[in-house]
Design a protein around this motif. Structure first.
Motif, PDB file in Angstrom:
ATOM      1  N   MET A  95       0.821  -1.208   0.000  1.00 29.39           N
ATOM      2  CA  MET A  95       0.000   0.000   0.000  1.00 29.39           C
ATOM      3  C   MET A  95       0.861   1.267   0.000  1.00 29.39           C
ATOM      4  SD  MET A  95      -3.498   0.109   2.103  1.00 29.39           S
ATOM      5  CE  MET A  95      -2.978   0.465   3.760  1.00 29.39           C
ATOM      6  N   ALA A  96       2.196   1.076  -0.065  1.00 30.42           N
ATOM      7  CA  ALA A  96       3.053   2.261   0.039  1.00 30.42           C
ATOM      8  C   ALA A  96       2.821   3.224  -1.123  1.00 30.42           C
ATOM      9  CB  ALA A  96       4.517   1.840   0.059  1.00 30.42           C
ATOM     10  N   GLU A  97       2.643   4.479  -0.821  1.00 29.74           N
ATOM     11  CA  GLU A  97       2.340   5.478  -1.849  1.00 29.74           C
ATOM     12  C   GLU A  97       3.320   6.638  -1.770  1.00 29.74           C
ATOM     13  OE1 GLU A  97      -0.724   6.013  -3.928  1.00 29.74           O
ATOM     14  OE2 GLU A  97      -0.880   3.843  -3.770  1.00 29.74           O
ATOM     15  N   GLY A  98       3.852   6.873  -0.564  1.00 25.44           N
ATOM     16  CA  GLY A  98       4.792   7.985  -0.419  1.00 25.44           C
ATOM     17  C   GLY A  98       4.124   9.259   0.025  1.00 25.44           C
ATOM     18  N   LEU A  99       4.990  10.192   0.294  1.00 23.64           N
ATOM     19  CA  LEU A  99       4.557  11.463   0.857  1.00 23.64           C
ATOM     20  C   LEU A  99       3.742  12.279  -0.142  1.00 23.64           C
ATOM     21  CD1 LEU A  99       5.619  12.289   3.672  1.00 23.64           C
ATOM     22  CD2 LEU A  99       7.177  13.831   2.492  1.00 23.64           C
ATOM     23  N   ILE A 100       2.668  12.873   0.330  1.00 20.24           N
ATOM     24  CA  ILE A 100       1.935  13.817  -0.516  1.00 20.24           C
ATOM     25  C   ILE A 100       2.433  15.196  -0.107  1.00 20.24           C
ATOM     26  CG2 ILE A 100      -0.323  14.799  -1.035  1.00 20.24           C
ATOM     27  CD1 ILE A 100      -1.501  12.115  -0.064  1.00 20.24           C
ATOM     28  N   GLN A 101       2.949  15.956  -1.056  1.00 20.36           N
ATOM     29  CA  GLN A 101       3.443  17.280  -0.692  1.00 20.36           C
ATOM     30  C   GLN A 101       2.355  18.305  -0.886  1.00 20.36           C
ATOM     31  OE1 GLN A 101       7.351  18.123  -2.348  1.00 20.36           O
ATOM     32  NE2 GLN A 101       7.964  17.342  -0.352  1.00 20.36           N
ATOM     33  N   LEU A 102       2.029  18.971   0.188  1.00 19.18           N
ATOM     34  CA  LEU A 102       0.946  19.953   0.142  1.00 19.18           C
ATOM     35  C   LEU A 102       1.510  21.357   0.161  1.00 19.18           C
ATOM     36  CD1 LEU A 102      -1.636  18.535   2.695  1.00 19.18           C
ATOM     37  CD2 LEU A 102      -1.776  18.531   0.216  1.00 19.18           C
ATOM     38  N   ALA A 103       0.953  22.209  -0.682  1.00 20.76           N
ATOM     39  CA  ALA A 103       1.257  23.632  -0.563  1.00 20.76           C
ATOM     40  C   ALA A 103       0.688  24.102   0.769  1.00 20.76           C
ATOM     41  CB  ALA A 103       0.625  24.391  -1.728  1.00 20.76           C
ATOM     42  N   PRO A 104       1.188  25.215   1.315  1.00 19.97           N
ATOM     43  CA  PRO A 104       0.743  25.662   2.634  1.00 19.97           C
ATOM     44  C   PRO A 104      -0.764  25.813   2.725  1.00 19.97           C
ATOM     45  CG  PRO A 104       2.611  26.941   1.883  1.00 19.97           C
ATOM     46  CD  PRO A 104       2.221  26.085   0.736  1.00 19.97           C
ATOM     47  N   PRO A 117     -20.175   0.170   1.242  1.00 13.75           N
ATOM     48  CA  PRO A 117     -19.183   0.445   2.288  1.00 13.75           C
ATOM     49  C   PRO A 117     -17.996   1.237   1.728  1.00 13.75           C
ATOM     50  CG  PRO A 117     -19.162  -1.884   1.649  1.00 13.75           C
ATOM     51  CD  PRO A 117     -20.292  -1.250   0.898  1.00 13.75           C
ATOM     52  N   LEU A 118     -17.409   2.069   2.561  1.00 14.33           N
ATOM     53  CA  LEU A 118     -16.210   2.809   2.145  1.00 14.33           C
ATOM     54  C   LEU A 118     -15.070   1.811   1.960  1.00 14.33           C
ATOM     55  CD1 LEU A 118     -16.467   5.719   4.749  1.00 14.33           C
ATOM     56  CD2 LEU A 118     -16.988   5.841   2.293  1.00 14.33           C
ATOM     57  N   HIS A 119     -14.259   2.004   0.939  1.00 12.40           N
ATOM     58  CA  HIS A 119     -13.084   1.143   0.812  1.00 12.40           C
ATOM     59  C   HIS A 119     -11.870   1.882   1.383  1.00 12.40           C
ATOM     60  CE1 HIS A 119     -11.842   3.515  -2.593  1.00 12.40           C
ATOM     61  NE2 HIS A 119     -12.895   3.152  -3.327  1.00 12.40           N
ATOM     62  N   LEU A 120     -10.738   1.196   1.384  1.00 11.86           N
ATOM     63  CA  LEU A 120      -9.554   1.779   2.031  1.00 11.86           C
ATOM     64  C   LEU A 120      -9.172   3.116   1.415  1.00 11.86           C
ATOM     65  CD1 LEU A 120      -7.368  -1.450   2.404  1.00 11.86           C
ATOM     66  CD2 LEU A 120      -8.714  -0.276   4.173  1.00 11.86           C
ATOM     67  N   GLY A 121      -9.384   3.256   0.118  1.00 12.71           N
ATOM     68  CA  GLY A 121      -9.063   4.523  -0.553  1.00 12.71           C
ATOM     69  C   GLY A 121      -9.946   5.651  -0.043  1.00 12.71           C
ATOM     70  N   ASN A 122     -11.246   5.373   0.113  1.00 10.38           N
ATOM     71  CA  ASN A 122     -12.157   6.389   0.670  1.00 10.38           C
ATOM     72  C   ASN A 122     -11.753   6.730   2.106  1.00 10.38           C
ATOM     73  OD1 ASN A 122     -14.804   4.370  -0.689  1.00 10.38           O
ATOM     74  ND2 ASN A 122     -13.912   6.178  -1.667  1.00 10.38           N
ATOM     75  N   LEU A 123     -11.397   5.695   2.861  1.00  3.62           N
ATOM     76  CA  LEU A 123     -11.034   5.934   4.268  1.00  3.62           C
ATOM     77  C   LEU A 123      -9.761   6.772   4.349  1.00  3.62           C
ATOM     78  CD1 LEU A 123     -11.806   2.396   5.746  1.00  3.62           C
ATOM     79  CD2 LEU A 123     -13.082   4.504   6.196  1.00  3.62           C
ATOM     80  N   ARG A 124      -8.835   6.525   3.424  1.00  6.81           N
ATOM     81  CA  ARG A 124      -7.612   7.319   3.432  1.00  6.81           C
ATOM     82  C   ARG A 124      -7.907   8.777   3.092  1.00  6.81           C
ATOM     83  NH1 ARG A 124      -1.911   7.311   0.246  1.00  6.81           N
ATOM     84  NH2 ARG A 124      -3.117   8.052  -1.532  1.00  6.81           N
ATOM     85  N   THR A 125      -8.779   9.005   2.102  1.00  7.09           N
ATOM     86  CA  THR A 125      -9.138  10.386   1.759  1.00  7.09           C
ATOM     87  C   THR A 125      -9.784  11.068   2.969  1.00  7.09           C
ATOM     88  OG1 THR A 125      -9.433   9.752  -0.546  1.00  7.09           O
ATOM     89  CG2 THR A 125     -10.461  11.816   0.143  1.00  7.09           C
ATOM     90  N   ALA A 126     -10.655  10.328   3.664  1.00  2.00           N
ATOM     91  CA  ALA A 126     -11.318  10.886   4.856  1.00  2.00           C
ATOM     92  C   ALA A 126     -10.284  11.248   5.920  1.00  2.00           C
ATOM     93  CB  ALA A 126     -12.330   9.884   5.409  1.00  2.00           C
ATOM     94  N   ILE A 170       0.639   7.299   3.559  1.00  3.15           N
ATOM     95  CA  ILE A 170       0.975   8.687   3.223  1.00  3.15           C
ATOM     96  C   ILE A 170       2.358   9.063   3.779  1.00  3.15           C
ATOM     97  CG2 ILE A 170      -1.150   9.926   2.633  1.00  3.15           C
ATOM     98  CD1 ILE A 170      -1.745  10.399   5.514  1.00  3.15           C
ATOM     99  N   GLY A 171       3.071   8.060   4.219  1.00  4.90           N
ATOM    100  CA  GLY A 171       4.448   8.272   4.626  1.00  4.90           C
ATOM    101  C   GLY A 171       4.598   8.899   5.999  1.00  4.90           C
ATOM    102  N   LEU A 172       3.570   8.752   6.852  1.00  2.00           N
ATOM    103  CA  LEU A 172       3.648   9.432   8.154  1.00  2.00           C
ATOM    104  C   LEU A 172       3.887   8.491   9.329  1.00  2.00           C
ATOM    105  CD1 LEU A 172       0.959  12.238   7.808  1.00  2.00           C
ATOM    106  CD2 LEU A 172       3.431  12.374   7.510  1.00  2.00           C
ATOM    107  N   SER A 204      -3.336   2.492  10.912  1.00  2.00           N
ATOM    108  CA  SER A 204      -1.877   2.592  10.830  1.00  2.00           C
ATOM    109  C   SER A 204      -1.407   2.389   9.382  1.00  2.00           C
ATOM    110  CB  SER A 204      -1.250   1.554  11.769  1.00  2.00           C
ATOM    111  OG  SER A 204       0.095   1.376  11.447  1.00  2.00           O
ATOM    112  N   ASN A 205      -2.013   1.417   8.677  1.00  2.00           N
ATOM    113  CA  ASN A 205      -1.612   1.179   7.283  1.00  2.00           C
ATOM    114  C   ASN A 205      -1.904   2.402   6.410  1.00  2.00           C
ATOM    115  OD1 ASN A 205      -0.812  -1.391   7.929  1.00  2.00           O
ATOM    116  ND2 ASN A 205      -2.724  -2.363   7.267  1.00  2.00           N
ATOM    117  N   LEU A 206      -3.031   3.044   6.683  1.00  2.00           N
ATOM    118  CA  LEU A 206      -3.381   4.227   5.886  1.00  2.00           C
ATOM    119  C   LEU A 206      -2.401   5.363   6.153  1.00  2.00           C
ATOM    120  CD1 LEU A 206      -7.282   4.196   6.270  1.00  2.00           C
ATOM    121  CD2 LEU A 206      -5.934   3.451   4.295  1.00  2.00           C
TER     122      LEU A 206
END
Ligand code: GLU
Length: 306
Positions: free
Chosen positions: A1-10, A26-35, A279-281, A273-275
């Motif tokens: 599931m590794a995707e790496g850091l999302i870089q956000l502008a301020p 049901p929400l899937h893991l992608g929806n849960l990650r966006t949430a 996002i690399g956190l 934790s996986n989610l």
């Protein structure tokens, strides 16, 4: 599931956020990650976070789905400001916005079917196409003919292929052309673009965080905000989570829902934790609390926009 850091502008100074699922399963893991990211964006600036149930497309909604989604969001540790907003209870607001567009001369009736639109623009089967303008300038006679069929028209806006620029905190400068999109459907339902814009303004949402499959919807929504005199929120379109084969997750695949994960002996805490790891956190298997998550989340902001 590794995707790496999302870089956000301020972040903007205030960022009242929301997560707005459609209760179609049901929400899937992608929806849960966006949430989770939407929650981080809001809470990391000490702002409000709302949940809105987008249930206007009645044919696609599933009974019990909204309740299930809320309980899954809570199970991965998210909390939100009450009350949860439900679109089907707010149709008077959308009717008002539609009336404003109508009185500004921005609407026209359209009887085209999807198949006709596809044919007129000779797009391959199933492809999303620009509206070819068939019903845009009907004569009084043609209008009367169509009205006499007794079939309900959809209502489209006259967008005149407007070009709209907007800024996204992940994708940076964006620009798109606005098609004559539908704001009220043939079956009488208010369309997604209209409801989302009205609700975000009514709820004082000033940051919209959602999956980047909706990046292309944003020019139309910015155009509507302008026509309706509503403030434009800031946008964060986050990459969709893909499965190990690189395929976009689907609500139809039970194994990527929270229930499915439980059956694979992955607890809600481990899913969280996986989610976060995706996002690399955090490291794989590392469990972190809200405060630690928010402080690490702030570290993915970048100071300058490349
Ligand atoms: N309800 C939409 C969905 O579930 C999201 C809309 C939005 O966040 O603007 O795809």
């Amino acid at each position: 599931m590794a995707e790496g850091l999302i870089q956000l502008a301020p972040a903007p100074a205030r960022s009242s956020g929301r997560f707005a699922p459609s209760p179609t399963g049901p929400l899937h893991l992608g929806n849960l990650r966006t949430a989770l990211i939407a929650w981080c964006c809001a809470r990391s600036t000490g702002s409000s976070f709302a949940i809105r149930i987008e249930d206007l497309d009645r044919a696609r909604c599933r009974a019990g789905s909204a309740q299930q989604q809320l309980s899954d969001l809570a199970a991965i540790g998210l909390e939100w400001d009450q009350p949860v907003v439900v679109q089907s209870e707010r149709t008077a607001l959308y009717a008002d916005a539609l009336a404003q567009l109508r009185s500004d001369g921005l609407l026209y009736e359209c009887w085209c079917t999807r198949a006709e639109i596809r044919e007129a623009s000779s797009a391959p089967h199933g492809a999303a196409t620009a509206y070819p303008g068939t019903c845009r300038e009907l004569s009084a006679e043609q209008l009367a003919e169509r009205r006499a069929t007794g079939r309900n028209p959809a209502l489209r806006v006259r967008a005149e292929e407007a070009r709209v620029k907007f800024f996204d905190r992940v994708h940076r400068e964006q620009e798109g052309t606005v098609d004559d999109f539908v704001v009220a459907r043939q079956d009488g339902a208010f369309a997604y673009h209209l409801a989302v814009v009205v609700d975000d303004a009514d709820q004082s949402i000033d940051e919209v965080v959602r999956g980047d499959d909706l990046l292309d919807s944003t020019p139309a929504q910015c155009w509507l905000q302008e026509r309706l005199g509503l403030a434009r929120p800031s946008y964060v379109h986050v990459p969709l989570l893909r499965d190990e084969n690189g395929i976009r997750m689907s609500k139809r695949d039970a194994s990527v829902t929270l229930d499915g994960q439980r059956q694979l002996s992955v607890s809600a805490e481990e899913v969280r934790s996986n989610l976060i790891a995706s996002i690399g956190l955090c490291e794989e298997g590392e469990l972190i609390g809200d405060q630690e998550l928010l402080s690490r989340f702030n570290s993915i902001l970048v100071e300058s926009i490349p």
